[in-house]
Design a protein around this motif. Structure first.
Motif, mmCIF file in Angstrom:
data_model
loop_
_atom_site.group_PDB
_atom_site.id
_atom_site.type_symbol
_atom_site.label_atom_id
_atom_site.label_comp_id
_atom_site.label_asym_id
_atom_site.label_seq_id
_atom_site.Cartn_x
_atom_site.Cartn_y
_atom_site.Cartn_z
ATOM 1 N N GLU A 150 0.843 -1.202 0.000
ATOM 2 C CA GLU A 150 0.000 0.000 0.000
ATOM 3 C C GLU A 150 0.878 1.253 0.000
ATOM 4 O OE1 GLU A 150 -3.114 0.040 -0.451
ATOM 5 O OE2 GLU A 150 -3.576 2.151 -0.094
ATOM 6 N N ARG A 176 2.425 1.673 -3.324
ATOM 7 C CA ARG A 176 1.444 2.166 -4.301
ATOM 8 C C ARG A 176 1.245 3.672 -4.142
ATOM 9 N NH1 ARG A 176 -3.642 3.398 -4.320
ATOM 10 N NH2 ARG A 176 -4.024 2.747 -2.164
ATOM 11 N N GLN A 184 1.961 6.482 -6.829
ATOM 12 C CA GLN A 184 0.926 7.456 -7.215
ATOM 13 C C GLN A 184 1.439 8.878 -7.075
ATOM 14 O OE1 GLN A 184 -2.509 6.606 -4.798
ATOM 15 N NE2 GLN A 184 -3.513 5.422 -6.431
ATOM 16 N N GLN A 216 3.756 9.680 -9.877
ATOM 17 C CA GLN A 216 3.013 9.833 -11.146
ATOM 18 C C GLN A 216 2.234 11.153 -11.172
ATOM 19 O OE1 GLN A 216 0.716 6.205 -11.201
ATOM 20 N NE2 GLN A 216 2.252 5.119 -12.423
ATOM 21 N N LEU A 217 1.688 11.529 -9.998
ATOM 22 C CA LEU A 217 0.949 12.799 -9.938
ATOM 23 C C LEU A 217 1.876 13.984 -10.182
ATOM 24 C CD1 LEU A 217 -1.524 12.209 -6.972
ATOM 25 C CD2 LEU A 217 -2.119 12.545 -9.371
ATOM 26 N N ALA A 268 2.573 14.005 -13.920
ATOM 27 C CA ALA A 268 1.394 14.462 -14.660
ATOM 28 C C ALA A 268 1.182 15.961 -14.441
ATOM 29 C CB ALA A 268 0.158 13.680 -14.216
ATOM 30 N N LEU A 273 1.158 18.917 -17.247
ATOM 31 C CA LEU A 273 0.010 19.810 -17.468
ATOM 32 C C LEU A 273 0.422 21.274 -17.323
ATOM 33 C CD1 LEU A 273 -2.760 17.777 -15.588
ATOM 34 C CD2 LEU A 273 -2.474 18.006 -18.057
ATOM 35 N N VAL A 297 2.264 22.349 -20.393
ATOM 36 C CA VAL A 297 1.355 22.641 -21.510
ATOM 37 C C VAL A 297 0.791 24.060 -21.367
ATOM 38 C CG1 VAL A 297 -0.886 22.068 -22.520
ATOM 39 C CG2 VAL A 297 0.742 20.256 -21.999
ATOM 40 N N ILE A 298 0.396 24.413 -20.140
ATOM 41 C CA ILE A 298 -0.157 25.758 -19.915
ATOM 42 C C ILE A 298 0.897 26.814 -20.216
ATOM 43 C CG2 ILE A 298 -1.030 27.334 -18.138
ATOM 44 C CD1 ILE A 298 -2.334 24.850 -16.820
ATOM 45 N N ALA A 326 3.068 30.893 -26.386
ATOM 46 C CA ALA A 326 2.652 30.967 -27.795
ATOM 47 C C ALA A 326 1.696 32.132 -28.014
ATOM 48 C CB ALA A 326 1.998 29.651 -28.219
ATOM 49 N N ILE A 327 0.763 32.308 -27.083
ATOM 50 C CA ILE A 327 -0.214 33.398 -27.231
ATOM 51 C C ILE A 327 0.486 34.750 -27.144
ATOM 52 C CG2 ILE A 327 -2.168 34.546 -26.087
ATOM 53 C CD1 ILE A 327 -3.129 31.656 -25.364
ATOM 54 N N LEU A 337 -2.768 30.715 -34.398
ATOM 55 C CA LEU A 337 -1.975 31.862 -33.917
ATOM 56 C C LEU A 337 -0.996 32.376 -34.954
ATOM 57 C CD1 LEU A 337 -1.140 30.774 -30.247
ATOM 58 C CD2 LEU A 337 -2.810 32.470 -30.990
ATOM 59 N N ILE A 362 -4.330 7.621 -12.362
ATOM 60 C CA ILE A 362 -3.223 7.446 -11.409
ATOM 61 C C ILE A 362 -3.776 7.038 -10.041
ATOM 62 C CG2 ILE A 362 -1.460 8.706 -10.084
ATOM 63 C CD1 ILE A 362 -0.941 10.334 -12.682
#
Lengths: 298, 157
Positions: A19, A22, A26, A29-30, A33, A37, A40-41, A47-48, B118, B147
Protein backbone atom coordinates in the motif's frame (compact mmCIF):
# COMPACT_ATOMS: atom_id res chain seq x y z
CA UNK A 1 2.52 -16.76 18.85
CA UNK A 2 1.06 -19.48 16.60
CA UNK A 3 2.23 -20.16 13.08
CA UNK A 4 -1.06 -18.90 11.64
CA UNK A 5 -0.92 -15.63 13.54
CA UNK A 6 2.69 -15.10 12.36
CA UNK A 7 1.54 -15.69 8.75
CA UNK A 8 -1.27 -13.25 9.26
CA UNK A 9 1.11 -10.62 10.63
CA UNK A 10 3.49 -11.15 7.72
CA UNK A 11 0.62 -10.80 5.23
CA UNK A 12 -0.53 -7.64 6.95
CA UNK A 13 2.98 -6.19 6.91
CA UNK A 14 3.35 -7.10 3.22
CA UNK A 15 0.01 -5.52 2.50
CA UNK A 16 1.01 -2.32 4.30
CA UNK A 17 4.31 -2.22 2.40
CA UNK A 18 2.47 -2.74 -0.90
CA UNK A 19 0.00 0.00 0.00
CA UNK A 20 2.84 2.38 0.89
CA UNK A 21 4.64 1.54 -2.35
CA UNK A 22 1.44 2.17 -4.30
CA UNK A 23 0.93 5.54 -2.64
CA UNK A 24 4.53 6.42 -3.33
CA UNK A 25 4.13 5.45 -6.98
CA UNK A 26 0.93 7.46 -7.21
CA UNK A 27 2.65 10.49 -5.71
CA UNK A 28 5.47 10.28 -8.28
CA UNK A 29 3.01 9.83 -11.15
CA UNK A 30 0.95 12.80 -9.94
CA UNK A 31 4.07 14.96 -9.85
CA UNK A 32 4.96 13.91 -13.42
CA UNK A 33 1.39 14.46 -14.66
CA UNK A 34 1.13 17.81 -12.87
CA UNK A 35 4.45 18.94 -14.33
CA UNK A 36 3.30 17.94 -17.80
CA UNK A 37 0.01 19.81 -17.47
CA UNK A 38 1.72 22.93 -16.14
CA UNK A 39 4.21 22.71 -19.00
CA UNK A 40 1.36 22.64 -21.51
CA UNK A 41 -0.16 25.76 -19.92
CA UNK A 42 3.22 27.55 -19.99
CA UNK A 43 3.73 26.63 -23.67
CA UNK A 44 0.23 27.86 -24.52
CA UNK A 45 0.75 31.16 -22.69
CA UNK A 46 4.14 31.73 -24.36
CA UNK A 47 2.65 30.97 -27.79
CA UNK A 48 -0.21 33.40 -27.23
CA UNK A 49 2.17 36.13 -26.07
CA UNK A 50 4.47 35.59 -29.06
CA UNK A 51 1.51 35.58 -31.45
CA UNK A 52 -0.01 38.72 -29.96
CA UNK A 53 3.32 40.52 -30.29
CA UNK A 54 3.62 39.54 -33.91
CA UNK A 55 1.39 40.63 -36.75
CA UNK A 56 -2.31 40.38 -36.21
CA UNK A 57 -4.84 41.34 -38.84
CA UNK A 58 -6.22 44.78 -38.29
CA UNK A 59 -3.05 46.15 -36.82
CA UNK A 60 -0.14 47.72 -38.56
CA UNK A 61 2.54 46.68 -36.09
CA UNK A 62 4.68 43.90 -37.43
CA UNK A 63 7.94 42.17 -36.75
CA UNK A 64 10.64 41.61 -39.29
CA UNK A 65 9.66 37.96 -39.56
CA UNK A 66 6.01 38.81 -40.23
CA UNK A 67 7.01 41.22 -42.96
CA UNK A 68 9.45 38.83 -44.60
CA UNK A 69 6.94 38.08 -47.34
CA UNK A 70 6.98 41.74 -48.38
CA UNK A 71 10.59 41.36 -49.42
CA UNK A 72 9.50 38.52 -51.70
CA UNK A 73 6.61 40.38 -53.29
CA UNK A 74 8.92 43.28 -54.18
CA UNK A 75 11.70 41.12 -55.62
CA UNK A 76 10.02 38.84 -58.10
CA UNK A 77 12.68 37.91 -60.67
CA UNK A 78 12.35 39.61 -64.07
CA UNK A 79 12.60 36.18 -65.67
CA UNK A 80 9.41 35.14 -63.86
CA UNK A 81 7.53 38.22 -65.06
CA UNK A 82 8.76 37.50 -68.59
CA UNK A 83 7.72 33.88 -68.41
CA UNK A 84 4.21 34.77 -67.19
CA UNK A 85 3.78 37.54 -69.76
CA UNK A 86 0.35 39.01 -70.43
CA UNK A 87 -2.96 37.93 -68.92
CA UNK A 88 -4.83 35.30 -70.92
CA UNK A 89 -7.58 37.85 -71.49
CA UNK A 90 -7.26 41.61 -71.32
CA UNK A 91 -8.49 42.95 -68.00
CA UNK A 92 -11.91 44.56 -68.20
CA UNK A 93 -11.04 46.76 -65.23
CA UNK A 94 -8.55 48.87 -67.23
CA UNK A 95 -10.37 51.67 -68.97
CA UNK A 96 -9.03 54.09 -71.52
CA UNK A 97 -9.66 57.71 -70.52
CA UNK A 98 -9.61 59.77 -73.73
CA UNK A 99 -9.30 63.09 -71.91
CA UNK A 100 -7.28 61.67 -69.06
CA UNK A 101 -4.52 63.89 -67.76
CA UNK A 102 -1.17 62.57 -66.61
CA UNK A 103 -0.63 63.93 -63.11
CA UNK A 104 2.86 64.99 -62.10
CA UNK A 105 4.74 65.40 -58.87
CA UNK A 106 8.33 66.60 -58.42
CA UNK A 107 8.67 66.63 -62.19
CA UNK A 108 7.72 62.97 -62.49
CA UNK A 109 4.52 61.39 -63.77
CA UNK A 110 2.29 60.39 -60.89
CA UNK A 111 0.22 57.25 -60.33
CA UNK A 112 -2.58 57.52 -57.76
CA UNK A 113 -4.26 54.64 -55.98
CA UNK A 114 -7.43 54.95 -53.92
CA UNK A 115 -8.65 51.97 -51.91
CA UNK A 116 -9.59 50.82 -48.44
CA UNK A 117 -8.25 48.20 -46.09
CA UNK A 118 -11.59 46.38 -45.72
CA UNK A 119 -11.94 45.96 -49.49
CA UNK A 120 -11.03 42.47 -50.83
CA UNK A 121 -10.50 43.65 -54.41
CA UNK A 122 -8.08 46.31 -53.14
CA UNK A 123 -6.30 43.54 -51.23
CA UNK A 124 -5.86 41.54 -54.41
CA UNK A 125 -4.83 44.52 -56.51
CA UNK A 126 -2.12 45.66 -54.05
CA UNK A 127 -0.08 42.50 -54.68
CA UNK A 128 0.21 43.35 -58.37
CA UNK A 129 0.60 47.07 -57.82
CA UNK A 130 3.41 46.65 -55.31
CA UNK A 131 5.10 44.01 -57.43
CA UNK A 132 5.02 46.25 -60.49
CA UNK A 133 6.00 49.52 -58.83
CA UNK A 134 8.87 47.80 -57.03
CA UNK A 135 10.47 47.43 -60.47
CA UNK A 136 10.57 51.23 -60.81
CA UNK A 137 11.41 52.28 -57.27
CA UNK A 138 11.48 51.34 -53.60
CA UNK A 139 8.72 50.92 -51.03
CA UNK A 140 9.24 51.37 -47.32
CA UNK A 141 6.68 51.02 -44.56
CA UNK A 142 4.43 48.48 -46.22
CA UNK A 143 2.66 46.45 -43.54
CA UNK A 144 0.67 43.22 -43.61
CA UNK A 145 -3.07 43.43 -43.26
CA UNK A 146 -6.16 41.65 -44.55
CA UNK A 147 -9.43 42.69 -46.04
CA UNK A 148 -12.34 42.65 -43.60
CA UNK A 149 -12.75 39.32 -41.81
CA UNK A 150 -16.29 39.03 -43.16
CA UNK A 151 -15.24 40.20 -46.62
CA UNK A 152 -12.74 37.68 -47.90
CA UNK A 153 -10.08 38.15 -45.23
CA UNK A 154 -7.66 38.42 -48.16
CA UNK A 155 -4.00 38.73 -47.07
CA UNK A 156 -2.31 41.83 -48.44
CA UNK A 157 -0.31 44.90 -47.47
CA UNK A 158 -1.56 48.34 -46.58
CA UNK A 159 -0.18 51.56 -48.03
CA UNK A 160 -1.18 53.63 -44.98
CA UNK A 161 2.31 54.16 -43.58
CA UNK A 162 4.26 53.43 -46.72
CA UNK A 163 6.44 55.71 -48.78
CA UNK A 164 7.58 55.16 -52.32
CA UNK A 165 10.66 56.61 -53.97
CA UNK A 166 11.60 56.33 -57.62
CA UNK A 167 13.68 58.24 -60.12
CA UNK A 168 11.08 57.91 -62.84
CA UNK A 169 7.61 57.82 -61.25
CA UNK A 170 5.72 59.23 -58.27
CA UNK A 171 3.12 57.15 -56.47
CA UNK A 172 0.48 58.30 -54.00
CA UNK A 173 -1.84 55.86 -52.26
CA UNK A 174 -4.86 56.56 -50.09
CA UNK A 175 -6.62 54.01 -47.91
CA UNK A 176 -9.89 55.72 -47.09
CA UNK A 177 -11.13 53.22 -44.48
CA UNK A 178 -9.59 50.59 -42.23
CA UNK A 179 -10.57 46.93 -41.92
CA UNK A 180 -13.49 47.85 -39.73
CA UNK A 181 -14.84 50.46 -42.13
CA UNK A 182 -13.62 53.30 -39.95
CA UNK A 183 -12.31 56.44 -41.69
CA UNK A 184 -8.58 56.30 -42.27
CA UNK A 185 -7.09 58.69 -44.84
CA UNK A 186 -8.74 61.70 -46.43
CA UNK A 187 -8.40 62.29 -50.14
CA UNK A 188 -6.89 65.61 -51.20
CA UNK A 189 -9.21 67.86 -53.16
CA UNK A 190 -7.56 67.25 -56.53
CA UNK A 191 -7.93 63.49 -56.19
CA UNK A 192 -11.51 63.85 -54.98
CA UNK A 193 -12.30 65.91 -58.07
CA UNK A 194 -10.59 63.35 -60.29
CA UNK A 195 -12.32 60.30 -58.82
CA UNK A 196 -15.68 62.07 -58.74
CA UNK A 197 -15.36 62.88 -62.41
CA UNK A 198 -13.86 59.71 -63.82
CA UNK A 199 -15.00 56.93 -61.47
CA UNK A 200 -18.52 57.70 -62.61
CA UNK A 201 -20.64 57.55 -65.79
CA UNK A 202 -19.97 57.80 -68.66
CA UNK A 203 -16.52 56.40 -67.87
CA UNK A 204 -17.87 53.56 -65.72
CA UNK A 205 -21.32 52.06 -65.39
CA UNK A 206 -23.70 53.78 -62.99
CA UNK A 207 -23.61 50.79 -60.65
CA UNK A 208 -19.81 51.09 -60.41
CA UNK A 209 -19.77 54.77 -59.53
CA UNK A 210 -17.07 55.42 -56.94
CA UNK A 211 -15.87 51.80 -57.04
CA UNK A 212 -12.52 50.94 -55.48
CA UNK A 213 -9.75 50.09 -55.94
CA UNK A 214 -9.31 52.96 -58.32
CA UNK A 215 -5.91 53.55 -59.86
CA UNK A 216 -5.21 56.56 -62.01
CA UNK A 217 -2.49 56.48 -64.62
CA UNK A 218 -3.78 59.31 -66.82
CA UNK A 219 -4.33 57.64 -70.15
CA UNK A 220 -6.01 54.81 -68.24
CA UNK A 221 -7.84 54.26 -65.00
CA UNK A 222 -8.22 50.87 -63.39
CA UNK A 223 -11.54 50.44 -61.61
CA UNK A 224 -11.60 47.23 -59.63
CA UNK A 225 -9.00 44.51 -59.34
CA UNK A 226 -7.19 43.02 -62.30
CA UNK A 227 -6.23 40.09 -60.07
CA UNK A 228 -8.69 37.19 -59.93
CA UNK A 229 -9.74 36.85 -56.28
CA UNK A 230 -10.90 33.26 -56.68
CA UNK A 231 -7.21 32.35 -56.64
CA UNK A 232 -7.08 33.63 -53.04
CA UNK A 233 -10.28 31.98 -51.89
CA UNK A 234 -10.35 28.76 -53.89
CA UNK A 235 -13.83 29.77 -54.97
CA UNK A 236 -15.03 30.07 -51.38
CA UNK A 237 -15.95 33.14 -49.43
CA UNK A 238 -12.71 33.65 -47.56
CA UNK A 239 -8.98 33.42 -48.18
CA UNK A 240 -7.37 30.01 -48.14
CA UNK A 241 -3.83 31.25 -48.68
CA UNK A 242 -1.29 32.84 -46.37
CA UNK A 243 0.90 35.89 -46.91
CA UNK A 244 3.87 33.60 -47.49
CA UNK A 245 1.99 31.42 -49.94
CA UNK A 246 0.92 34.40 -52.05
CA UNK A 247 4.44 35.82 -52.06
CA UNK A 248 5.86 32.41 -52.98
CA UNK A 249 3.32 32.10 -55.80
CA UNK A 250 4.43 35.50 -57.12
CA UNK A 251 8.06 34.45 -56.93
CA UNK A 252 7.41 31.30 -58.92
CA UNK A 253 4.71 32.65 -61.25
CA UNK A 254 2.81 29.46 -60.56
CA UNK A 255 -0.40 28.79 -62.43
CA UNK A 256 -3.45 30.35 -60.86
CA UNK A 257 -2.54 32.72 -58.06
CA UNK A 258 1.07 33.52 -59.01
CA UNK A 259 0.41 33.92 -62.73
CA UNK A 260 -2.69 36.03 -62.10
CA UNK A 261 -0.77 38.51 -59.93
CA UNK A 262 2.38 38.56 -62.06
CA UNK A 263 0.44 39.06 -65.29
CA UNK A 264 -1.52 41.92 -63.68
CA UNK A 265 1.80 43.38 -62.49
CA UNK A 266 3.12 43.22 -66.06
CA UNK A 267 0.09 45.19 -67.25
CA UNK A 268 0.64 47.82 -64.54
CA UNK A 269 4.32 47.99 -65.48
CA UNK A 270 3.31 48.52 -69.12
CA UNK A 271 1.06 51.42 -68.07
CA UNK A 272 3.83 52.96 -65.97
CA UNK A 273 6.27 52.59 -68.88
CA UNK A 274 3.88 54.64 -71.02
CA UNK A 275 4.11 57.42 -68.42
CA UNK A 276 7.89 57.25 -67.96
CA UNK A 277 8.64 57.20 -71.67
CA UNK A 278 10.02 53.70 -71.49
CA UNK A 279 12.27 54.16 -68.46
CA UNK A 280 13.91 52.13 -67.15
CA UNK A 281 14.59 50.30 -70.37
CA UNK A 282 15.38 46.95 -68.77
CA UNK A 283 11.85 46.88 -67.39
CA UNK A 284 9.98 48.55 -70.26
CA UNK A 285 11.57 46.48 -73.01
CA UNK A 286 11.30 43.20 -71.12
CA UNK A 287 9.31 40.43 -72.75
CA UNK A 288 6.65 40.32 -70.03
CA UNK A 289 5.96 44.05 -70.07
CA UNK A 290 5.90 44.38 -73.86
CA UNK A 291 3.54 41.41 -74.09
CA UNK A 292 1.28 43.00 -71.47
CA UNK A 293 1.40 46.39 -73.22
CA UNK A 294 -0.30 44.81 -76.22
CA UNK A 295 -3.37 44.10 -74.09
CA UNK A 296 -3.89 47.70 -72.98
CA UNK A 297 -6.98 49.40 -74.37
CA UNK A 298 -6.09 51.91 -77.13
CA UNK B 1 -9.64 -8.20 -10.95
CA UNK B 2 -11.52 -5.08 -9.90
CA UNK B 3 -10.59 -1.44 -10.23
CA UNK B 4 -11.44 1.27 -7.72
CA UNK B 5 -11.78 4.69 -9.27
CA UNK B 6 -12.10 8.08 -7.58
CA UNK B 7 -15.82 8.76 -7.23
CA UNK B 8 -15.61 12.00 -9.19
CA UNK B 9 -13.82 10.48 -12.17
CA UNK B 10 -16.67 9.01 -14.25
CA UNK B 11 -19.20 11.87 -13.91
CA UNK B 12 -16.60 14.62 -14.36
CA UNK B 13 -14.90 13.04 -17.37
CA UNK B 14 -18.23 12.21 -19.01
CA UNK B 15 -19.49 15.78 -18.50
CA UNK B 16 -16.36 17.24 -20.08
CA UNK B 17 -16.50 14.76 -22.95
CA UNK B 18 -20.14 15.63 -23.59
CA UNK B 19 -19.31 19.36 -23.64
CA UNK B 20 -16.64 18.69 -26.27
CA UNK B 21 -19.04 16.46 -28.19
CA UNK B 22 -21.80 19.08 -28.25
CA UNK B 23 -19.45 21.77 -29.55
CA UNK B 24 -18.03 19.35 -32.12
CA UNK B 25 -21.54 18.51 -33.32
CA UNK B 26 -22.21 22.24 -33.69
CA UNK B 27 -18.98 22.83 -35.63
CA UNK B 28 -19.71 19.85 -37.89
CA UNK B 29 -23.23 21.16 -38.52
CA UNK B 30 -21.73 24.52 -39.41
CA UNK B 31 -19.36 22.84 -41.82
CA UNK B 32 -22.26 20.98 -43.44
CA UNK B 33 -24.24 24.20 -43.81
CA UNK B 34 -21.26 26.16 -45.15
CA UNK B 35 -21.00 28.17 -41.91
CA UNK B 36 -24.38 29.75 -42.62
CA UNK B 37 -25.35 30.14 -38.97
CA UNK B 38 -21.99 30.23 -37.22
CA UNK B 39 -22.52 32.19 -34.03
CA UNK B 40 -19.10 33.42 -33.04
CA UNK B 41 -18.00 36.82 -31.82
CA UNK B 42 -15.77 38.45 -34.41
CA UNK B 43 -13.52 40.93 -32.69
CA UNK B 44 -10.50 42.44 -34.25
CA UNK B 45 -7.85 44.72 -32.96
CA UNK B 46 -4.52 44.89 -31.24
CA UNK B 47 -3.87 41.88 -29.12
CA UNK B 48 -6.04 39.37 -30.82
CA UNK B 49 -8.56 38.34 -33.35
CA UNK B 50 -11.54 36.15 -32.86
CA UNK B 51 -13.19 34.94 -36.00
CA UNK B 52 -14.62 31.45 -36.31
CA UNK B 53 -15.39 31.95 -39.99
CA UNK B 54 -11.79 32.81 -40.78
CA UNK B 55 -10.58 29.65 -39.08
CA UNK B 56 -13.26 27.22 -40.18
CA UNK B 57 -12.95 28.21 -43.83
CA UNK B 58 -9.16 28.43 -43.90
CA UNK B 59 -6.77 26.05 -45.61
CA UNK B 60 -6.07 24.56 -42.17
CA UNK B 61 -9.69 23.50 -41.70
CA UNK B 62 -8.88 20.39 -43.72
CA UNK B 63 -6.36 17.68 -42.87
CA UNK B 64 -5.60 15.37 -45.79
CA UNK B 65 -8.87 16.55 -47.31
CA UNK B 66 -10.89 15.67 -44.21
CA UNK B 67 -12.60 18.59 -42.46
CA UNK B 68 -11.14 19.15 -39.00
CA UNK B 69 -14.70 19.56 -37.73
CA UNK B 70 -15.49 15.95 -38.64
CA UNK B 71 -12.21 14.72 -37.15
CA UNK B 72 -13.15 16.52 -33.94
CA UNK B 73 -16.59 14.94 -33.98
CA UNK B 74 -15.15 11.46 -34.41
CA UNK B 75 -12.60 12.10 -31.69
CA UNK B 76 -15.12 13.33 -29.13
CA UNK B 77 -17.54 10.50 -29.93
CA UNK B 78 -14.86 7.94 -29.07
CA UNK B 79 -13.83 9.94 -25.98
CA UNK B 80 -17.45 9.99 -24.75
CA UNK B 81 -17.66 6.24 -25.23
CA UNK B 82 -14.44 5.73 -23.26
CA UNK B 83 -15.68 7.95 -20.44
CA UNK B 84 -18.98 6.15 -19.87
CA UNK B 85 -19.26 4.84 -16.26
CA UNK B 86 -19.61 1.30 -17.58
CA UNK B 87 -16.31 1.61 -19.45
CA UNK B 88 -14.60 3.18 -16.44
CA UNK B 89 -15.53 0.04 -14.47
CA UNK B 90 -13.70 -2.18 -16.96
CA UNK B 91 -10.58 -3.52 -15.22
CA UNK B 92 -8.71 -4.15 -18.48
CA UNK B 93 -5.64 -1.84 -18.34
CA UNK B 94 -5.65 -1.59 -22.15
CA UNK B 95 -8.81 0.54 -21.93
CA UNK B 96 -6.97 3.00 -19.68
CA UNK B 97 -4.03 3.08 -22.08
CA UNK B 98 -6.35 3.64 -25.05
CA UNK B 99 -8.21 6.46 -23.27
CA UNK B 100 -5.06 8.25 -22.19
CA UNK B 101 -3.37 7.65 -25.55
CA UNK B 102 -6.33 9.02 -27.48
CA UNK B 103 -6.51 12.14 -25.32
CA UNK B 104 -2.73 12.60 -25.60
CA UNK B 105 -2.95 12.37 -29.40
CA UNK B 106 -5.90 14.75 -29.25
CA UNK B 107 -3.84 17.27 -27.30
CA UNK B 108 -1.01 17.04 -29.85
CA UNK B 109 -3.53 17.77 -32.60
CA UNK B 110 -4.82 20.68 -30.52
CA UNK B 111 -1.24 22.02 -30.42
CA UNK B 112 -1.13 21.87 -34.23
CA UNK B 113 -4.48 23.63 -34.59
CA UNK B 114 -3.62 26.36 -32.08
CA UNK B 115 -0.29 26.91 -33.85
CA UNK B 116 -2.15 27.28 -37.16
CA UNK B 117 -4.63 29.71 -35.58
CA UNK B 118 -1.97 31.86 -33.92
CA UNK B 119 0.76 31.88 -36.52
CA UNK B 120 -0.84 31.03 -39.86
CA UNK B 121 -4.51 31.99 -39.86
CA UNK B 122 -4.05 34.86 -37.41
CA UNK B 123 -7.51 34.31 -36.02
CA UNK B 124 -9.01 32.39 -33.14
CA UNK B 125 -12.14 30.27 -33.41
CA UNK B 126 -13.93 30.57 -30.08
CA UNK B 127 -15.90 27.35 -30.42
CA UNK B 128 -12.78 25.42 -31.46
CA UNK B 129 -11.03 26.86 -28.40
CA UNK B 130 -13.78 25.44 -26.18
CA UNK B 131 -13.00 21.98 -27.57
CA UNK B 132 -9.25 22.57 -27.18
CA UNK B 133 -9.51 23.64 -23.54
CA UNK B 134 -11.98 20.87 -22.74
CA UNK B 135 -9.62 18.30 -24.28
CA UNK B 136 -6.76 19.62 -22.16
CA UNK B 137 -8.78 19.58 -18.92
CA UNK B 138 -10.16 16.15 -19.77
CA UNK B 139 -6.65 14.80 -20.29
CA UNK B 140 -5.68 16.15 -16.87
CA UNK B 141 -8.78 14.70 -15.21
CA UNK B 142 -8.31 11.30 -16.86
CA UNK B 143 -4.58 11.22 -16.09
CA UNK B 144 -5.08 12.06 -12.41
CA UNK B 145 -8.09 9.77 -12.16
CA UNK B 146 -6.23 6.83 -13.65
CA UNK B 147 -3.22 7.45 -11.41
CA UNK B 148 -5.46 7.41 -8.35
CA UNK B 149 -7.27 4.26 -9.50
CA UNK B 150 -6.43 1.07 -7.66
CA UNK B 151 -6.57 -2.36 -9.15
CA UNK B 152 -7.30 -5.20 -6.79
CA UNK B 153 -7.13 -8.91 -7.42
CA UNK B 154 -10.34 -10.80 -6.79
CA UNK B 155 -13.81 -11.32 -8.12
CA UNK B 156 -15.96 -8.31 -8.75
CA UNK B 157 -18.92 -8.40 -6.36
Amino acid sequence: MTESSRDSAREKAASLRAEAARRDRQRRQLVVAGTGLVLVIVIAVVAIVVASRSSTPGTQSTTAADSAFIGKMTTVPAAVYDKVGAPATASATILKVPSGQILTKDGKPRVVYVGAEFCPFCAGERWALVGALARFGTFTGLAPTRSAANDGNIPTVTFVKSTYTSDVIAFDAYETQDRNHQPLQTLPDDITRLITRYDAPPYVSASSTGAIPWTWFGPWQTVGSSVDLTNFTGGGSTATVTFDQVAAAMQSGSRGLGASIDAAANVISAQVCQLTGGKPAQVCTSAGVTAAAATLPR
Amino acid sequence: MTVERPRWLAPLSLTLALVALLVSVYLSYEHLTANATLACPSTEGPGGVSSCLTVTTSAWSLVFGVPVAYLGLGFTLVVVALCLPRVWRMPDPRVDVARLGLLGAGLLFVFYLVWAELFRIHAICTWCTVVHITTFILLGVVAVGQILSVRRAGVES
